[in-house]
Scaffold this active site. Structure first.
Site: not given
Ligand code: PGA
Length: 247
Positions: A8-9, A93, A164, A170, A229
């Site tokens: 969820w950042k 991350h 990632e 994002g 996101g």
């Molecule tokens: P995203 O992010 O799905 O918004 O691209 C993935 C993440 O940073 O874990």
């Protein structure tokens, strides 16, 4: 077993986090052989844990400090998250590396802190667009893996890796499933051949949504997805769960 991890950042307020968790828990169907884990903000963690209690869902920390206690203003230890019911923690991350300048040596210390606290770290690795263009993709990933795992007695530890690519996070332009499958296959081979560890779950992350989630989870080497996101919006995350469930 496949994994759907929701990062969820810092997208949600405290109230929004609680509402989203309650909505998701009402909606969810029990999926066989799938583990869903939510990574809420540190400040909403304890309340989200109360809501999730009794469900099959797991929780994780988005970041941990590399020491257990002491004069570290603003930091939250792996031990504290463990005490509050976390099972997992993200380590390294891309946003921690690129915005907060974390180095591989920091990820190494955080991996140790997680192991000490009984958390399962999810080591996030990924090359930048420049790495890709310079033909340094494997070089970058190998350094991120080897330096984070160094001295951590990994044959006796449980951990995950999340591949990632920085350029896919994002951006709305995800790595194709076949490209992700190839590179994750290579990561697994490297873990086995160079480091002697087998059976490490490896996830794909970067612009995962309801339209592409199944293309990743259907691949043989990809054990699941780390969603950013789209995991912080009820409609999108429940569509991801439904797409997966119906696959
Ligand atoms: P995203 O992010 O799905 O918004 O691209 C993935 C993440 O940073 O874990």
């Amino acid at each position: 077993m496949k994994y759907i991890f929701a990062n969820w950042k810092m997208y949600l307020s405290f109230d929004e986090s609680c509402i989203l968790m309650s909505q998701l828990l009402q909606e969810k169907s029990e999926m066989q052989n799938v583990e869903v884990a939510i990574f809420p903000s540190s400040i909403s963690f304890s309340e989200i844990e109360k809501l999730a209690r009794g469900s099959q869902w797991s929780l994780g920390a988005q970041n941990v400090a590399w020491v257990e206690k002491g004069a570290y203003t603003g930091a939250v230890s792996a031990q504290l998250f463990s005490e509050l019911g976390a099972k997992y923690a993200l380590v390294g991350h891309s946003e921690r590396r690129h915005i907060f300048h974390e180095k591989n040596e920091d990820t190494q210390k955080k991996m140790s802190a997680c192991f000490e606290a009984g958390l399962i770290p999810v080591l996030c690795i990924g090359e930048t667009q420049e790495d890709l263009e310079a033909g340094k993709r494997q070089y970058r990933l190998q350094r991120q893996i080897d330096e984070a795992l160094m001295g951590n007695n990994i044959s006796e530890r449980s951990f995950f890796i999340a591949y990632e690519p920085v350029w896919a996070i994002g951006s709305g332009s995800a790595c194709t499933a076949s490209d992700a499958e190839d590179i994750i296959g290579w990561i697994k081979l490297h873990l086995k051949d160079a480091l002697g560890v087998d059976n490490v779950p490896v996830l794909y992350g970067g612009s995962v949504d309801a339209t592409n989630v199944v293309s990743y989870t259907a691949q043989a080497s990809i054990d699941g997805v780390l969603v950013g996101g789209c995991s912080a919006k009820f409609d999108e995350f429940s569509s991801i769960l439904k797409a997966f469930d119906g696959a």
